[in-house]
Design an enzyme around this catalytic site. Structure first.
Site, mmCIF file in Angstrom:
data_model
loop_
_atom_site.group_PDB
_atom_site.id
_atom_site.type_symbol
_atom_site.label_atom_id
_atom_site.label_comp_id
_atom_site.label_asym_id
_atom_site.label_seq_id
_atom_site.Cartn_x
_atom_site.Cartn_y
_atom_site.Cartn_z
ATOM 1 N N ASP A 8 30.530 37.621 44.391
ATOM 2 C CA ASP A 8 30.025 36.490 43.598
ATOM 3 C C ASP A 8 29.147 35.677 44.536
ATOM 4 O OD1 ASP A 8 29.501 34.233 42.153
ATOM 5 O OD2 ASP A 8 31.570 33.518 42.065
ATOM 6 N N LYS A 70 20.192 29.942 45.779
ATOM 7 C CA LYS A 70 20.271 30.719 44.543
ATOM 8 C C LYS A 70 19.321 30.186 43.482
ATOM 9 C CE LYS A 70 23.811 32.313 41.227
ATOM 10 N NZ LYS A 70 25.269 32.338 40.991
ATOM 11 N N GLU A 148 27.844 37.017 35.311
ATOM 12 C CA GLU A 148 29.093 36.349 35.697
ATOM 13 C C GLU A 148 30.073 36.189 34.530
ATOM 14 O OE1 GLU A 148 27.492 32.868 37.486
ATOM 15 O OE2 GLU A 148 26.856 33.924 39.291
ATOM 16 N N ASP A 171 32.317 28.427 32.875
ATOM 17 C CA ASP A 171 32.109 28.624 34.313
ATOM 18 C C ASP A 171 31.512 27.354 34.915
ATOM 19 O OD1 ASP A 171 31.529 29.422 36.861
ATOM 20 O OD2 ASP A 171 30.195 31.063 36.307
#
Length: 299
Positions: A8, A70, A148, A171
């Site tokens: 992850d 990211k 994800e 999430d």
């Protein structure tokens, strides 16, 4: 066969796991933590720090520290410059992936060369290809890129014998928030049927996460200290770093405790150059009050 790991690659923190005896196991890093801060620091001596050591430099040496890379993935025109050298987002991400693979290799006792990497559901083709390229730079064969929320649903479904219905994957990460609605059908008793997962809808906010709760708590503590002593801790980098670390630690402690003590000795000096200390009690109720507007945004 060589073991493949699951990674992850998060905005704020990253994690690596491996399947052992049919069950996924999170691998602790060299520092003993289950998650690794997605932070890279380039020291003046030429050393590259990744993870917790780099995170400790984020405020003290921000010009040499890269965070939240990211968010830049897939942007070809973006370059991160340190000491006159340009780095692409993929190169910075590769350094994080190398660290995760190194820790996994140490745990498994064999080199890790293959990985499945998760990405947000909203990532487009350019962002997915950039993530795969980062893995290649790190020396990894990226077997698959998985969304994800799909990974979360698979992990959930892994423990179900039979179910059919619609689930919501919530999430709330360190720097990003994603929510996905999925249809799921699972029947492990049937040899003919395959497990079924379909994304119905996905949305999110790329600038919302646990970091915002940390910031709200940091601001509350700094404002309280300023009101009491007339000194703004935000004006000193070292004090900022200590207070930010204390805020994050207090947030974690209040997950299992109703209150916690924050004690930071010699965090500042007054006008007469006398040392000032921060000593305060923080309750879970106060933390929830500070976090409420942020949680409401996710709704």
């Amino acid at each position: 066969m060589p073991k493949a790991v699951g990674i992850d690659l998060g905005t704020t923190n990253s994690c690596v796991a491996v399947v052992e005896a049919g069950e996924p196991t999170v691998i602790s890093n060299a520092e003993g933590g289950r998650v690794t801060p997605s932070v890279v620091h380039f020291s003046k001596s030429g050393e590259t720090l990744v993870g917790e050591p780099a995170k400790r430099q984020a405020i003290l040496n921000p010009e040499r520290t890269v965070r939240s890379v990211k968010r830049l993935m897939g942007q070809r025109t973006v370059a991160i410059t340190v000491d006159g050298r340009d780095y692409t987002p993929e190169q910075i991400s590769a350094l994080i992936l190398e660290k995760l693979a190194r820790d996994a290799s140490s745990y498994l006792g064999e080199p890790v060369k293959q990985a499945v990497v998760t990405v947000p559901a909203y990532f487009d083709d350019a962002q997915r290809n950039a993530t795969k390229h980062a893995g290649e730079i790190a020396g990894l064969e990226v077997l698959r890129i998985i969304n994800e929320p799909t990974a979360a649903a698979l992990a959930y479904g892994h423990k179900q014998e039979k179910m059919e219905g619609t689930i919501l994957v919530y999430d709330f990460g360190g720097g990003t928030f994603d929510v996905t609605i999925m249809d799921v059908e699972i029947n492990k008793a049937s040899a003919e049927e395959r497990d079924y997962y379909e994304v119905r809808s996905t949305a999110g906010d790329t600038h919302l996460g646990g970091d915002d709760i940390d910031q709200a708590l940091f601001d509350f503590l700094a404002d309280t200290f300023k009101a009491e002593h007339g000194v703004d801790l935000r004006e000193d980098r070292q004090a900022q770093q200590r207070l930010r670390e204390a805020a994050e630690k207090a947030k974690m402690e209040l997950s299992s405790a109703l209150q916690t003590e924050i004690n930071l000795a010699f965090i500042a000096v007054d006008q007469d150059k006398q040392p000032l200390h921060l000593n305060t009690t923080l309750t879970r109720a106060k933390l929830e009050d500070l976090a409420r507007p942020i949680v409401e945004r996710t709704r």
